[in-house]
Scaffold this motif. Structure first.
Motif, PDB file in Angstrom:
ATOM      1  N   GLU A 253     -40.388  29.392  24.973  1.00 41.57           N
ATOM      2  CA  GLU A 253     -40.723  28.226  25.781  1.00 41.57           C
ATOM      3  C   GLU A 253     -39.610  27.189  25.761  1.00 41.57           C
ATOM      4  N   LEU A 254     -38.978  26.992  24.604  1.00 40.81           N
ATOM      5  CA  LEU A 254     -37.895  26.015  24.516  1.00 40.81           C
ATOM      6  C   LEU A 254     -36.761  26.370  25.454  1.00 40.81           C
ATOM      7  N   ASP A 255     -36.477  27.651  25.631  1.00 40.47           N
ATOM      8  CA  ASP A 255     -35.409  28.071  26.528  1.00 40.47           C
ATOM      9  C   ASP A 255     -35.761  27.842  27.993  1.00 40.47           C
ATOM     10  N   GLU A 256     -37.059  27.887  28.318  1.00 40.32           N
ATOM     11  CA  GLU A 256     -37.484  27.807  29.710  1.00 40.32           C
ATOM     12  C   GLU A 256     -37.885  26.406  30.147  1.00 40.32           C
ATOM     13  N   THR A 257     -38.083  25.496  29.213  1.00 42.65           N
ATOM     14  CA  THR A 257     -38.591  24.158  29.551  1.00 42.65           C
ATOM     15  C   THR A 257     -37.581  23.081  29.188  1.00 42.65           C
ATOM     16  N   GLY A 258     -36.377  23.217  29.712  1.00 39.44           N
ATOM     17  CA  GLY A 258     -35.351  22.217  29.439  1.00 39.44           C
ATOM     18  C   GLY A 258     -35.705  20.863  30.041  1.00 39.44           C
ATOM     19  N   LEU A 259     -35.367  19.800  29.322  1.00 39.83           N
ATOM     20  CA  LEU A 259     -35.661  18.436  29.772  1.00 39.83           C
ATOM     21  C   LEU A 259     -34.369  17.661  30.003  1.00 39.83           C
ATOM     22  N   ALA A 260     -34.495  16.595  30.764  1.00 41.27           N
ATOM     23  CA  ALA A 260     -33.368  15.691  30.984  1.00 41.27           C
ATOM     24  C   ALA A 260     -33.224  14.716  29.826  1.00 41.27           C
ATOM     25  N   CYS A 261     -34.166  14.725  28.886  1.00 43.40           N
ATOM     26  CA  CYS A 261     -34.095  13.879  27.702  1.00 43.40           C
ATOM     27  C   CYS A 261     -34.081  14.781  26.475  1.00 43.40           C
ATOM     28  N   SER A 262     -34.190  14.184  25.293  1.00 37.39           N
ATOM     29  CA  SER A 262     -34.022  14.930  24.042  1.00 37.39           C
ATOM     30  C   SER A 262     -35.332  15.456  23.458  1.00 37.39           C
ATOM     31  N   ASP A 263     -36.465  15.220  24.136  1.00 37.48           N
ATOM     32  CA  ASP A 263     -37.751  15.655  23.602  1.00 37.48           C
ATOM     33  C   ASP A 263     -38.076  17.084  24.046  1.00 37.48           C
ATOM     34  N   PHE A 264     -39.250  17.584  23.585  1.00 38.85           N
ATOM     35  CA  PHE A 264     -39.696  18.930  23.923  1.00 38.85           C
ATOM     36  C   PHE A 264     -41.002  18.867  24.712  1.00 38.85           C
ATOM     37  N   LEU A 265     -41.200  19.854  25.585  1.00 39.60           N
ATOM     38  CA  LEU A 265     -42.453  19.998  26.317  1.00 39.60           C
ATOM     39  C   LEU A 265     -42.858  21.461  26.340  1.00 39.60           C
ATOM     40  N   CYS A 266     -44.169  21.704  26.291  1.00 42.93           N
ATOM     41  CA  CYS A 266     -44.651  23.066  26.485  1.00 42.93           C
ATOM     42  C   CYS A 266     -44.618  23.393  27.976  1.00 42.93           C
ATOM     43  N   MET A 267     -44.795  24.652  28.323  1.00 38.32           N
ATOM     44  CA  MET A 267     -44.694  25.067  29.717  1.00 38.32           C
ATOM     45  C   MET A 267     -45.769  24.408  30.582  1.00 38.32           C
ATOM     46  N   ASP A 268     -46.997  24.295  30.074  1.00 38.96           N
ATOM     47  CA  ASP A 268     -48.079  23.699  30.861  1.00 38.96           C
ATOM     48  C   ASP A 268     -47.759  22.258  31.239  1.00 38.96           C
ATOM     49  N   CYS A 269     -47.253  21.473  30.289  1.00 37.69           N
ATOM     50  CA  CYS A 269     -46.929  20.071  30.569  1.00 37.69           C
ATOM     51  C   CYS A 269     -45.651  19.959  31.402  1.00 37.69           C
ATOM     52  N   TRP A 270     -44.713  20.882  31.210  1.00 32.69           N
ATOM     53  CA  TRP A 270     -43.450  20.871  31.957  1.00 32.69           C
ATOM     54  C   TRP A 270     -43.703  21.085  33.444  1.00 32.69           C
ATOM     55  N   LEU A 271     -44.622  21.980  33.774  1.00 39.01           N
ATOM     56  CA  LEU A 271     -44.889  22.295  35.178  1.00 39.01           C
ATOM     57  C   LEU A 271     -45.521  21.117  35.927  1.00 39.01           C
ATOM     58  N   LYS A 272     -46.184  20.223  35.232  1.00 43.32           N
ATOM     59  CA  LYS A 272     -46.900  19.119  35.880  1.00 43.32           C
ATOM     60  C   LYS A 272     -46.004  17.942  36.231  1.00 43.32           C
ATOM     61  N   LEU A 273     -44.789  17.894  35.705  1.00 42.36           N
ATOM     62  CA  LEU A 273     -43.933  16.729  35.878  1.00 42.36           C
ATOM     63  C   LEU A 273     -42.960  16.908  37.035  1.00 42.36           C
ATOM     64  N   PRO A 274     -42.614  15.816  37.743  1.00 41.65           N
ATOM     65  CA  PRO A 274     -41.588  15.897  38.788  1.00 41.65           C
ATOM     66  C   PRO A 274     -40.223  16.193  38.174  1.00 41.65           C
ATOM     67  N   LYS A 275     -39.397  16.909  38.919  1.00 41.63           N
ATOM     68  CA  LYS A 275     -38.100  17.370  38.411  1.00 41.63           C
ATOM     69  C   LYS A 275     -36.951  16.644  39.097  1.00 41.63           C
ATOM     70  N   CYS A 276     -35.821  16.626  38.428  1.00 38.17           N
ATOM     71  CA  CYS A 276     -34.587  16.094  38.995  1.00 38.17           C
ATOM     72  C   CYS A 276     -34.224  16.921  40.233  1.00 38.17           C
ATOM     73  N   SER A 277     -33.864  16.262  41.324  1.00 37.80           N
ATOM     74  CA  SER A 277     -33.562  16.959  42.568  1.00 37.80           C
ATOM     75  C   SER A 277     -32.287  17.785  42.485  1.00 37.80           C
ATOM     76  N   THR A 278     -31.496  17.603  41.414  1.00 39.74           N
ATOM     77  CA  THR A 278     -30.247  18.342  41.275  1.00 39.74           C
ATOM     78  C   THR A 278     -30.349  19.483  40.276  1.00 39.74           C
ATOM     79  N   CYS A 279     -30.848  19.208  39.073  1.00 35.66           N
ATOM     80  CA  CYS A 279     -30.858  20.221  38.009  1.00 35.66           C
ATOM     81  C   CYS A 279     -32.240  20.791  37.725  1.00 35.66           C
ATOM     82  N   ASN A 280     -33.264  20.269  38.396  1.00 40.75           N
ATOM     83  CA  ASN A 280     -34.641  20.753  38.235  1.00 40.75           C
ATOM     84  C   ASN A 280     -35.163  20.579  36.810  1.00 40.75           C
TER      85      ASN A 280
END
Length: 319
Positions: A253-280
């Protein structure tokens, strides 16, 4: 967060035929409000006028619960803490110190020696305190037949299982067993979690064997597994946890749920958030204020992509 002080004692009613308050004296309602002020509000209020100064200094009930929080934490010394605690007249019951590096073992011991009735002692991230010193302080309260029922020790250096066992034996416990779970939330590290009713906040991590905050997993499938505790119960350094839900995160999950900040997210929470229009990549809720070029539709650019685009533009202008 609990208020810093106990409720102030009500002022006596004015005599019959006398005005509600003399000229220049604070209103009775303001005196009652003193009991709900935090320390950083109460101290400036005492300097407003002579009437408020006398009210703050003359009511020991205001000081039965003392909480030192930022920005005062880094300024409080042993002498200043003792002076504040003395205002309780020996009846201090709750002492909360959040990240006070200038408070030492000797200074805290002097405070409890003058206030042996302390029932709550919160000293998270007070780096000037030691595990040996805290054991001595809690031992003193126990010998004074005190009723110390809750301590907070997160961030105290060199705390071992031996220290924890000694402290645990000295704490007054209720008849009901302590079964409250602790779920990860970043605020646990930043504020005094006064809603936590456990006698001691830290425990021995089953993975690294260090004394730290040990979190339970919020995932239903993990809680239902009979030996799930051995896999995902542990401190923050041993088990990666989602910043939003507090559940455990595996390496995949850590490999698949990269963030624009230094924290961690699980896949379920990652999918619910809006993404950067450039790097997703999304920002977690705690860092959502870092979004740049935010549009009305919710599209944004993360800081890293904005900086990269700016550097490319400057290189193009240089050519």
């Amino acid at each position: 967060m609990l208020p810093t002080t106990a409720t102030a004692s009500a002022p006596p009613p004015p005599a019959a035929g006398a005005p509600a308050s003399s000229s220049g004296e604070p209103h009775a309602a303001l005196l009652l409000a003193l009991g709900h002020m935090r320390l950083r509000e109460l101290l400036p209020c005492a300097r407003a006028c002579r009437g408020l100064r006398d009210a703050v200094a003359g009511d020991p009930l205001l000081w039965r619960r003392l909480a030192v929080e930022p920005p005062l934490s880094h300024r409080i010394t042993d002498e200043a803490l003792l002076a504040l605690a003395d205002r309780a007249g020996g009846r201090l019951r709750s002492l909360h110190l959040l990240g006070c590096p200038r408070v030492s073992d000797a200074g805290l011991l002097r405070v409890v020696q003058r206030n042996p009735g302390v029932t709550e002692l919160f000293v998270p991230r007070c780096t000037g305190l030691t595990a040996d010193g805290l054991v001595k302080i809690i031992q003193f309260l126990h010998e004074c037949k005190g009723n110390l029922s809750r301590v907070r020790l997160h961030g105290i250096c060199k705390m071992t299982k031996h220290h924890l066992d000694v402290i645990d034996s000295l704490i007054c416990r209720s008849s009901q067993p302590d079964v409250q779970a602790l779920y990860y939330n970043h605020r646990v590290h930043e504020v005094l979690n006064t809603d936590d009713s456990r006698p001691i906040d830290v425990d021995v991590c089953p993975l690294c064997r260090n004394v730290r905050l040990v979190f339970d997993c919020t995932r239903k499938d993990c809680r239902e597994v009979k030996d799930g505790w051995s896999h995902c119960g542990g401190c923050f350094f041993c088990v990666a946890r989602c910043e939003t839900c507090g559940g455990c995160i595996d390496l995949e999950e850590l490999d698949e749920t990269g963030l624009a900040c230094s924290d961690f997210l699980c896949m379920d929470c990652w999918l619910k958030l809006p993404k950067c229009s450039t790097c997703n990549r999304p920002y977690c809720e705690r860092h959502s204020n870092l979004k740049e070029n935010l549009s009305s539709s919710g599209q944004f650019t993360c800081q890293e992509c904005t900086a990269f685009a700016t550097s490319l533009k400057s290189l193009g202008d240089g050519d």
